[in-house]
Write an enzyme that holds these catalytic residues in place. Structure first.
Site, PDB file in Angstrom:
ATOM      1  N   ASN A   9      45.622  48.313  48.949  1.00 58.30           N
ATOM      2  CA  ASN A   9      46.554  47.374  48.313  1.00 58.30           C
ATOM      3  C   ASN A   9      47.632  48.224  47.655  1.00 58.30           C
ATOM      4  O   ASN A   9      47.406  48.794  46.599  1.00 58.30           O
ATOM      5  CB  ASN A   9      45.799  46.527  47.275  1.00 58.30           C
ATOM      6  CG  ASN A   9      46.742  45.659  46.456  1.00 58.30           C
ATOM      7  OD1 ASN A   9      47.914  45.496  46.807  1.00 58.30           O
ATOM      8  ND2 ASN A   9      46.232  45.098  45.367  1.00 58.30           N
ATOM      9  N   LYS A  11      50.304  47.366  46.298  1.00 56.75           N
ATOM     10  CA  LYS A  11      50.998  46.706  45.175  1.00 56.75           C
ATOM     11  C   LYS A  11      52.512  46.930  45.335  1.00 56.75           C
ATOM     12  O   LYS A  11      52.989  47.066  46.460  1.00 56.75           O
ATOM     13  CB  LYS A  11      50.461  47.209  43.839  1.00 56.75           C
ATOM     14  CG  LYS A  11      48.924  47.146  43.797  1.00 56.75           C
ATOM     15  CD  LYS A  11      48.344  47.313  42.439  1.00 56.75           C
ATOM     16  CE  LYS A  11      46.828  47.236  42.537  1.00 56.75           C
ATOM     17  NZ  LYS A  11      46.170  47.223  41.250  1.00 56.75           N
ATOM     18  N   HIS A  95      44.787  37.874  43.682  1.00 59.45           N
ATOM     19  CA  HIS A  95      44.599  39.144  42.981  1.00 59.45           C
ATOM     20  C   HIS A  95      44.744  38.906  41.476  1.00 59.45           C
ATOM     21  O   HIS A  95      45.536  38.075  41.046  1.00 59.45           O
ATOM     22  CB  HIS A  95      45.626  40.175  43.472  1.00 59.45           C
ATOM     23  CG  HIS A  95      45.335  41.540  42.954  1.00 59.45           C
ATOM     24  ND1 HIS A  95      45.710  41.943  41.700  1.00 59.45           N
ATOM     25  CD2 HIS A  95      44.666  42.579  43.508  1.00 59.45           C
ATOM     26  CE1 HIS A  95      45.288  43.191  41.512  1.00 59.45           C
ATOM     27  NE2 HIS A  95      44.651  43.599  42.586  1.00 59.45           N
ATOM     28  N   GLU A  97      46.270  40.421  39.277  1.00 57.73           N
ATOM     29  CA  GLU A  97      47.645  40.556  38.765  1.00 57.73           C
ATOM     30  C   GLU A  97      48.443  39.281  39.039  1.00 57.73           C
ATOM     31  O   GLU A  97      49.297  38.896  38.238  1.00 57.73           O
ATOM     32  CB  GLU A  97      48.309  41.800  39.388  1.00 57.73           C
ATOM     33  CG  GLU A  97      47.726  43.081  38.796  1.00 57.73           C
ATOM     34  CD  GLU A  97      47.701  44.281  39.726  1.00 57.73           C
ATOM     35  OE1 GLU A  97      48.425  44.292  40.736  1.00 57.73           O
ATOM     36  OE2 GLU A  97      46.917  45.212  39.435  1.00 57.73           O
ATOM     37  N   GLU A 167      36.720  42.252  42.000  1.00 57.34           N
ATOM     38  CA  GLU A 167      37.499  43.248  41.277  1.00 57.34           C
ATOM     39  C   GLU A 167      37.440  42.956  39.785  1.00 57.34           C
ATOM     40  O   GLU A 167      38.217  42.131  39.275  1.00 57.34           O
ATOM     41  CB  GLU A 167      38.962  43.218  41.731  1.00 57.34           C
ATOM     42  CG  GLU A 167      39.155  43.514  43.198  1.00 57.34           C
ATOM     43  CD  GLU A 167      40.564  44.039  43.478  1.00 57.34           C
ATOM     44  OE1 GLU A 167      40.673  45.137  44.034  1.00 57.34           O
ATOM     45  OE2 GLU A 167      41.538  43.363  43.124  1.00 57.34           O
ATOM     46  N   GLY A 173      42.954  49.912  38.014  1.00 56.38           N
ATOM     47  CA  GLY A 173      43.991  50.840  37.575  1.00 56.38           C
ATOM     48  C   GLY A 173      43.667  51.564  36.280  1.00 56.38           C
ATOM     49  O   GLY A 173      44.525  52.219  35.698  1.00 56.38           O
ATOM     50  N   SER A 212      39.448  50.905  40.711  1.00 60.30           N
ATOM     51  CA  SER A 212      39.283  52.350  40.576  1.00 60.30           C
ATOM     52  C   SER A 212      38.266  52.934  41.558  1.00 60.30           C
ATOM     53  O   SER A 212      37.519  53.851  41.216  1.00 60.30           O
ATOM     54  CB  SER A 212      38.927  52.731  39.135  1.00 60.30           C
ATOM     55  OG  SER A 212      39.974  52.328  38.259  1.00 60.30           O
TER      56      SER A 212
HETATM   57  P1  PGA Z   1      42.889  50.255  41.735  1.00 63.10           P
HETATM   58  O1  PGA Z   1      43.373  48.785  42.165  1.00 63.10           O
HETATM   59  O2  PGA Z   1      42.105  50.819  42.880  1.00 63.10           O
HETATM   60  O3  PGA Z   1      44.165  51.017  41.461  1.00 63.10           O
HETATM   61  O4  PGA Z   1      42.059  50.085  40.501  1.00 63.10           O
HETATM   62  C1  PGA Z   1      42.563  47.950  42.933  1.00 63.10           C
HETATM   63  C2  PGA Z   1      43.229  46.613  43.122  1.00 63.10           C
HETATM   64  O5  PGA Z   1      43.878  46.132  42.190  1.00 63.10           O
HETATM   65  O6  PGA Z   1      43.165  46.008  44.213  1.00 63.10           O
END
Ligand code: PGA
Length: 250
Positions: A9, A11, A95, A97, A167, A173, A212
């Site tokens: 992803n 982003k 997601h 976000e 998630e 992140g 992460s």
């Molecule tokens: P990350 O993000 O691996 O940077 O923690 C995962 C995601 O938001 O899909």
């Protein structure tokens, strides 16, 4: 045995030059017999570029969001049919976000999932609890409601056509990862919910872990019985890290 899926992803990261370099490195390093399915979910403006770069690749293309509407006067939106035209096989929906910064609720996420399925694509439905929800013992009810809204909206005969991504919001992140046991506990609950909807198909659904995931924790997470791959944010932007996670998915 479910074939694992490792999906990047990106982003809101990338550029024409960076995408080209990243996908060239990934394509060059992958042999013909890759042990898992692989995808990258690119920002919408780069889908055409990535479609071309992935034309003869083992890596499938995905999008990061989709409109809940089919067509019409919805300025700024992209429909599932449009994403399909650009070669997308996967679409991330819900997601965290999107849920937190763009106020997407369970009903909207369910509607988006329906649109993705209608266009013949595979939705990657994201669920996950915040730190506050985890600490107040609400993880099971939060993720249960998030997945439940989607399962209520789709045809039970199509349960096997979705991918679920667990998630935990506090792990995205942040460098904090759920332990394999913590993640497995939630994945097992999600599996039960999926099989409760359709026993045969629910057993086939891939449930990814995201938050992460990195080269040094990917193998132990994906060794858990109900962790069928990863949704990778930051580590998907570095070819060596993404490739190492792919190699850990067996
Ligand atoms: P990350 O993000 O691996 O940077 O923690 C995962 C995601 O938001 O899909």
């Amino acid at each position: 045995m479910r074939r694992k899926l490792v999906a990047g992803n990106w982003k809101m990261n990338g550029s024409l030059a960076a995408n080209s370099a990243l996908l060239a490195s990934v394509n060059a390093a992958l042999g013909n017999d890759v042990a898992c399915d692989i995808a990258v979910c690119a920002p919408a403006p780069y889908l055409a570029q990535c479609q071309a770069l992935l034309a003869s690749s083992q890596v499938a293309l995905g999008a990061q969001d989709v409109s809940a509407h089919e067509t019409g006067a919805y300025t700024g939106e992209a429909s599932a049919a449009m994403l399909a035209e650009f070669g997308c096989r996967y679409v991330i929906v819900g997601h965290s976000e999107r849920r937190s910064y763009f106020a997407e609720d369970d009903a909207l996420v369910a509607q988006k999932t329906v649109r993705v399925l209608q266009s013949g694509l595979t939705p990657i439905v994201c669920v996950g609890e915040t730190l506050e929800q985890r600490e107040s013992g609400k993880t099971a009810s939060v993720v249960g409601a998030q997945l439940g809204a989607v399962l209520a909206a789709i045809d039970a005969a199509r349960v096997a056509d979705i991918v679920v991504a667990y998630e935990p919001v506090w792990a995205i992140g942040t460098g904090k990862t759920a332990t394999p046991a913590m993640a497995q506990e939630v994945h097992a609950q999600l599996r039960e919910q999926l099989t409760g909807c359709n026993a045969e198909q629910g057993a086939k659904v891939r449930i990814l872990y995201g938050g992460s995931m990195k080269p040094d924790n990917a193998a132990e997470l994906m060794a858990m019985p109900d962790i069928d791959g990863g949704l990778i944010g930051g580590a998907a932007l570095k070819a060596t890290d993404f490739l190492a996670i792919i190699a850990a998915a067996k």
